[in-house]
Design an enzyme around this catalytic site. Structure first.
Site, mmCIF file in Angstrom:
data_model
loop_
_atom_site.group_PDB
_atom_site.id
_atom_site.type_symbol
_atom_site.label_atom_id
_atom_site.label_comp_id
_atom_site.label_asym_id
_atom_site.label_seq_id
_atom_site.Cartn_x
_atom_site.Cartn_y
_atom_site.Cartn_z
ATOM 1 N N GLY A 145 56.358 51.157 121.187
ATOM 2 C CA GLY A 145 55.695 51.893 119.962
ATOM 3 C C GLY A 145 56.671 53.001 119.404
ATOM 4 O O GLY A 145 57.064 53.847 120.258
ATOM 5 N N ARG A 175 58.889 44.856 121.300
ATOM 6 C CA ARG A 175 58.599 44.956 122.962
ATOM 7 C C ARG A 175 59.280 43.451 123.023
ATOM 8 O O ARG A 175 58.670 42.308 122.491
ATOM 9 C CB ARG A 175 57.139 44.865 122.936
ATOM 10 C CG ARG A 175 56.621 46.394 122.657
ATOM 11 C CD ARG A 175 55.051 46.360 122.735
ATOM 12 N NE ARG A 175 54.615 47.750 122.840
ATOM 13 C CZ ARG A 175 53.916 48.360 122.049
ATOM 14 N NH1 ARG A 175 53.415 47.551 121.071
ATOM 15 N NH2 ARG A 175 53.595 49.486 121.822
ATOM 16 N N ASP A 207 51.869 59.918 127.525
ATOM 17 C CA ASP A 207 51.285 59.468 128.553
ATOM 18 C C ASP A 207 52.527 59.045 129.863
ATOM 19 O O ASP A 207 52.350 58.372 130.552
ATOM 20 C CB ASP A 207 50.577 58.260 128.552
ATOM 21 C CG ASP A 207 51.284 57.227 127.617
ATOM 22 O OD1 ASP A 207 52.461 57.374 127.282
ATOM 23 O OD2 ASP A 207 50.861 56.044 127.902
ATOM 24 N N ARG A 216 45.726 54.923 124.317
ATOM 25 C CA ARG A 216 45.159 53.680 124.859
ATOM 26 C C ARG A 216 44.729 54.110 126.269
ATOM 27 O O ARG A 216 43.889 53.560 126.715
ATOM 28 C CB ARG A 216 46.514 52.785 124.872
ATOM 29 C CG ARG A 216 46.020 51.034 125.066
ATOM 30 C CD ARG A 216 47.180 50.400 124.996
ATOM 31 N NE ARG A 216 48.460 50.945 125.382
ATOM 32 C CZ ARG A 216 49.463 50.410 124.622
ATOM 33 N NH1 ARG A 216 49.638 49.429 124.213
ATOM 34 N NH2 ARG A 216 50.735 51.036 124.943
ATOM 35 N N THR A 225 56.844 58.507 122.629
ATOM 36 C CA THR A 225 55.777 57.922 122.590
ATOM 37 C C THR A 225 54.721 58.957 122.066
ATOM 38 O O THR A 225 54.702 59.953 122.642
ATOM 39 C CB THR A 225 54.954 57.546 123.637
ATOM 40 O OG1 THR A 225 53.515 57.027 123.585
ATOM 41 C CG2 THR A 225 55.179 57.903 124.856
ATOM 42 N N ILE A 226 53.782 58.636 121.109
ATOM 43 C CA ILE A 226 52.797 59.739 120.563
ATOM 44 C C ILE A 226 51.720 59.871 121.634
ATOM 45 O O ILE A 226 51.060 61.008 121.584
ATOM 46 C CB ILE A 226 52.008 59.372 119.130
ATOM 47 C CG1 ILE A 226 51.371 58.319 119.414
ATOM 48 C CG2 ILE A 226 53.168 59.152 118.163
ATOM 49 C CD1 ILE A 226 50.257 58.106 118.070
ATOM 50 N N ASP A 227 51.665 58.978 122.713
ATOM 51 C CA ASP A 227 50.474 59.106 123.610
ATOM 52 C C ASP A 227 50.543 60.247 124.604
ATOM 53 O O ASP A 227 49.709 60.727 125.313
ATOM 54 C CB ASP A 227 49.989 57.795 124.116
ATOM 55 C CG ASP A 227 49.631 56.858 123.528
ATOM 56 O OD1 ASP A 227 49.498 57.276 122.214
ATOM 57 O OD2 ASP A 227 49.423 55.663 123.989
ATOM 58 N N ASP A 274 56.900 54.134 129.084
ATOM 59 C CA ASP A 274 57.141 53.335 130.444
ATOM 60 C C ASP A 274 57.517 51.941 130.605
ATOM 61 O O ASP A 274 58.471 51.644 131.672
ATOM 62 C CB ASP A 274 55.819 53.849 131.485
ATOM 63 C CG ASP A 274 54.580 53.258 130.793
ATOM 64 O OD1 ASP A 274 54.678 52.619 129.992
ATOM 65 O OD2 ASP A 274 53.458 53.530 131.358
HETATM 66 O O1 F6P Z 1 52.262 54.091 120.894
HETATM 67 C C1 F6P Z 1 51.279 53.972 121.854
HETATM 68 C C2 F6P Z 1 50.169 53.389 121.040
HETATM 69 O O2 F6P Z 1 50.112 54.248 119.928
HETATM 70 C C3 F6P Z 1 48.835 53.490 121.745
HETATM 71 O O3 F6P Z 1 48.154 54.890 121.549
HETATM 72 C C4 F6P Z 1 48.120 52.329 121.030
HETATM 73 O O4 F6P Z 1 47.129 51.775 121.650
HETATM 74 C C5 F6P Z 1 49.289 51.284 120.579
HETATM 75 O O5 F6P Z 1 50.487 52.187 120.672
HETATM 76 C C6 F6P Z 1 49.159 50.524 119.408
HETATM 77 O O6 F6P Z 1 50.385 49.483 119.364
HETATM 78 P P1 F6P Z 1 50.728 48.411 118.243
HETATM 79 O O7 F6P Z 1 51.453 49.076 117.489
HETATM 80 O O8 F6P Z 1 51.687 47.411 119.088
HETATM 81 O O9 F6P Z 1 49.536 48.089 118.077
#
Ligand code: F6P
Length: 328
Positions: free
Chosen positions: A15, A76, A134, A176, A130-132, A107
């Site tokens: 992401g 991905r 984590d 997530r 990543t913005i999370d 990760d």
């Molecule tokens: O970047 C991490 C995240 O923002 C999560 O918080 C979220 O669940 C996910 O990406 C969404 O991913 P995508 O863009 O593949 O829908």
């Protein structure tokens, strides 16, 4: 003896997050500073498998420090999870003369980079993006600070309409598996309740808490819910439950979604990205491999990929208590 590195490949994967461009810029310019070549790899491991590379010099990264997203694109890759995919990637890198990598992502990115590095004795470093937030081994990932500021701004706006109509709002934010964003924006925007995956508040306690705030004279309320929270199936189910049990409230839901990942990076993220890029390249040149560059106690710190992907980033429990006191 480590091999002399002549050309570093830089890529963004997973992401996207604000600050990735600033990190790419830093990697490219640090390479230029040390007079080694640098190539951008498009679309993460997918582009690596296809040999989708572009030679970059200091000028290729002008005017990108302030841009959200990633100029190198992100993806991905399923194929990179297979030995055949990684072999193709190795052949393409070798063909292009790329002999070391800086991978910017989460990760999943580090797991791929670690396996690849071991399989082909290929020097790799990681920068957490990543913005999370984590990732173990850093108090801040790139994009996290920007996302917090974006979300707080939006919640402030929602509060205006919530209080005008005496409504209760459930606001779902990203995260997530972790509640870093929810917890911080919840405190920063003065939410009545914060629901995160790390703490199971339970529906009864949520109702009790909302009733308490109603009794204390509040006419509107904001509840921030992390995407990965485990109370109820989803935020809409929460709304139905509260509406059924608290008829005095008119309830609305706002799912903030991908807007949280966009926008110009904050100054904090730009500075962090610049520091991480310098350190990642210089550690590669010093012969280090399979580490992630992080921020610990305001200093750059290295964490082996293995720990970075296995370890859990912990939420700040103190903030839960602060939130509880602030909502008195
Ligand atoms: O970047 C991490 C995240 O923002 C999560 O918080 C979220 O669940 C996910 O990406 C969404 O991913 P995508 O863009 O593949 O829908």
């Amino acid at each position: 003896m480590s091999k002399t590195i002549k050309k570093i490949g830089v890529m963004t994967s997973g992401g996207d997050s604000p600050g990735m461009n600033a990190a790419v810029r830093s990697v490219v310019r640090t390479c230029a500073y040390h007079r080694i070549a640098c190539a951008g790899i498009y679309r993460g491991f997918e582009g690596m498998i296809e040999g989708d590379f572009i030679d970059m010099d200091a000028r290729s990264v002008k005017d990108i420090i302030n841009k959200g997203g990633t100029i190198l694109k992100s993806a991905r890759s399923k194929e990179f999870r297979t030995p055949e995919g990684r072999k193709k990637a190795y052949d393409k890198l070798t063909e292009a003369g790329i002999d070391a990598l800086v991978t910017i992502g989460g990760d999943g990115t580090f797991t791929g980079a670690m396996i690849f590095g071991q399989e082909y004795d290929f020097p790799v470093m990681g920068i957490p993006g990543t913005i999370d937030n984590d990732i173990f081994g850093t108090t801040h990932t790139l994009g996290y600070d920007t996302a917090l500021n974006t979300v707080v701004e939006v919640i402030d706006k929602i509060r205006d309409t919530a209080s005008s109509h005496n409504r209760l709002f459930f606001i779902e934010v990203m995260g997530r598996d972790v509640g870093h964003i929810a917890l911080n924006v919840g405190v920063g925007a003065g939410a009545e309740e914060i629901l995160i995956p790390e703490e199971d508040l339970g529906l009864d306690r949520l109702l009790e808490s909302l009733r308490r705030s109603k009794r204390s004279g509040k006419s509107s309320s904001i509840v921030v819910v992390a995407e990965g929270d485990k109370i109820g199936k989803n935020v809409f189910e929460l709304k139905d439950y509260v509406e059924a049990n608290m008829t005095e409230y008119e309830v609305r839901v706002s799912v903030l979604g991908h807007m949280q990942r966009g926008g110009s990076p904050s100054c904090f993220d730009r500075v962090l990205a610049s520091r991480m890029g310098v350190r990642a390249v210089e550690e590669l040149l010093n012969g280090k491999t399979a580490y992630m560059v992080g921020l610990l106690n305001d200093k750059m710190a290295l964490t082996p990929f293995e720990q970075a992907v296995k370890g859990k980033s912990k939420i700040n429990m103190e903030l839960l208590r602060v939130s509880e006191i602030m909502t008195t």
